[in-house]
Design an enzyme around this catalytic site. Structure first.
Site, PDB file in Angstrom:
ATOM      1  CG  ASN A 132      49.802  -2.880  34.110  1.00 28.62           C
ATOM      2  OD1 ASN A 132      50.981  -3.193  34.205  1.00 28.62           O
ATOM      3  ND2 ASN A 132      49.207  -2.728  32.942  1.00 28.62           N
ATOM      4  CG  ASP A 133      47.653   1.674  33.390  1.00 26.26           C
ATOM      5  OD1 ASP A 133      48.172   0.845  32.628  1.00 26.26           O
ATOM      6  OD2 ASP A 133      46.442   1.946  33.399  1.00 26.26           O
ATOM      7  CB  VAL A 134      50.510   3.682  39.076  1.00 25.90           C
ATOM      8  CG1 VAL A 134      49.195   4.371  38.791  1.00 25.90           C
ATOM      9  CG2 VAL A 134      50.296   2.412  39.880  1.00 25.90           C
TER      10      VAL A 134
ATOM     11  CB  ALA B  55      46.520   3.122  30.047  1.00 27.45           C
TER      12      ALA B  55
END
Length: 461
Positions: free
Chosen positions: A385-387, A427
């Site tokens: 998700n974050d990347v 995050a």
């Protein structure tokens, strides 16, 4: 002895050099291990050793613990193990330094101010590494202290503790009153600093913290080498410290934030509950494995797979490799896009996929592959998700991932997420890509989702 140490150090350097590439990493690790065996063997011939039995007991206990840990730990828990072992190294240096100062204090061994300086440096740096690594371990293991833990005037408290440690160290170095008590207080203050420096760090930045603490342990080991007049310990510690520092800077650049912001700012907090509720009400394009197979069969000649921590948790790397084989038999061009901070430590995804025998030339990092997304027919995001979160590029959003370079999967013609839910990543930042028309959401864990898609592809011929 010196020549043996130099040869061991040469093997360390060659080993670190070969760790730069997945193709040579195993041999590099073996070279470094041989170097360490030589260094330990030569050290055991030192005439200053008082009791071999105590050493052998310690070696036996440590070997059993190390072997059992290495065999039993799953790849998903590798960051925790790295943090734990790194902390043990820092703690060992701190206790050795304490023992050396005690011997100097009671007059058992001679020591000058240079020795006391190296003792104080080893205690301060080693204790910070030990306590910080312990907190990193419990945060990664999600035992407690999850997310970002802050309190009012935290930076002031950290600065005050550091100042107190420096003053106490100067007192011990100058031979002032109560030097032994001063050194013990430096030890306790350093432990507290290690805790306070790491508790504000959120999950998105934990790979950087692990690298930084690794550099601390290397530096502390080098200080111990100067104290003990051991050349190989100086060289090995300097290598670890330098490589850890370089890796920390590279990881900081990958996140797009200065290191001081990561270390001294609390990050990783989840968005407010009200915001999450609003996000959950947004429409998404929920699909079946058959829908995904149809797109991959008929609308995708070029495919990029983006692995994330969810793939590691599900131990689905072999299925990801199988998906590549199935798609390539259908004439598709398939590659992997690896973000520098995917997973919970540098190189986490590379190690997982190499374990599944994915060819190294298919593993491309962010800089190598980001320009190819606009020409890609389909991107399959597995447990990440974050990347891939375009919110990182939003100048109006202040979040834990703001400014972090991300994989530009939103530029592809079709984006397919294999994810258990719409929950944000580590995050805690919601991904607007979930709600775009071209995005297909296959709600399943990485293992089940990949199994179902592979089965649907095989059934479709």
């Amino acid at each position: 002895m010196t020549l043996s140490y130099m040869f061991a150090a040469l093997l360390f350097i060659l080993g670190v050099r070969r760790l730069r590439s997945p193709e040579t990493a195993r041999s590099g690790n073996s070279l470094a291990a041989i170097g360490m065996a030589i260094a330990l063997g030569v050290t055991l011939l030192d005439q200053r050793i008082v009791s071999y039995w105590e050493i052998l007991v310690g070696v036996a206990i440590g070997s059993v613990i190390g072997y059992v840990s290495a065999v039993r730990v799953p790849m998903t828990a590798m960051p925790q193990m790295v943090a734990a072992f790194n902390g043990v190294g820092g703690g060992a240096v701190a206790f050795i330094a304490l023992a050396e100062f005690y011997q100097i204090h009671i007059g058992q061994v001679a020591g000058d101010r240079a020795d006391v300086f190296f003792i104080l440096a080893g205690i301060l740096i080693g204790s910070v590494s030990f306590a910080g690594s312990a907190i990193a371990y419990v945060k990664l293991e999600e035992l407690f202290l999850a997310g970002s833990v802050t309190f009012p005037y935290q930076k002031v408290a950290n600065a005050g503790l550091l100042g107190a440690a420096v003053l106490l160290g100067i007192n011990a170095l100058a031979g002032g009153p109560l030097p032994l008590l001063s050194v013990w207080l430096v030890f306790l203050i350093a432990l507290t600093l290690g805790v306070l420096l790491v508790i504000p760090i959120g999950g998105a930045d934990m790979p950087i913290v692990i690298s930084l603490l690794n550099a601390f342990t290397g530096l502390a080991a080098a200080m111990s080498g100067f104290l003990l007049s051991n050349e190989v310990l100086i060289i090995a510690g300097a290598l670890v410290g330098a490589s850890g520092t370089i890796l920390t800077r590279l990881m900081s650049s990958s996140l797009g934030r200065p290191l001081n912001k990561i270390i001294f700012a609390g990050v990783g907090a989840s968005p407010p509950a009200a915001a999450k509720k609003e996000e959950d009400e947004k429409p998404v394009n929920s699909v079946t494995p058959e829908d995904v197979a149809a797109v991959l069969n008929y609308d995708a000649d070029s495919v990029i797979i983006v692995p994330g921590y969810g793939l590691a948790v599900a131990q689905a790397q072999t299925l990801a490799a199988e998906l590549v084989e199935v798609l390539e038999r259908k004439g598709k061009v398939v590659r992997f896009a690896i973000h520098p901070v995917a997973g919970r430590m540098p190189g986490h995804m590379n190690v997982l996929l190499a374990e599944a025998d994915v060819p190294y030339d298919k593993l491309l990092d962010l800089e190598e592959i980001n320009a190819d997304f606009p020409e890609t027919d389909a991107v399959i995001v597995v447990g990440a998700n974050d990347v891939v979160n375009p919110a990182a590029k939003d100048p109006n959003l202040d979040s834990p991932i703001s400014g972090m370079p991300v994989l530009d999967v939103e530029s592809a013609r079709r984006v397919i997420f294999i994810k258990r839910s719409l929950s944000p990543g580590f995050a805690g930042v919601d991904n607007p890509l979930f709600y775009q028309e071209k995005t297909m959401m296959l709600f399943a864990d990485a293992r089940q989702g990949l199994q179902d898609v592979i089965a649907a592809l095989k059934e479709s011929g």
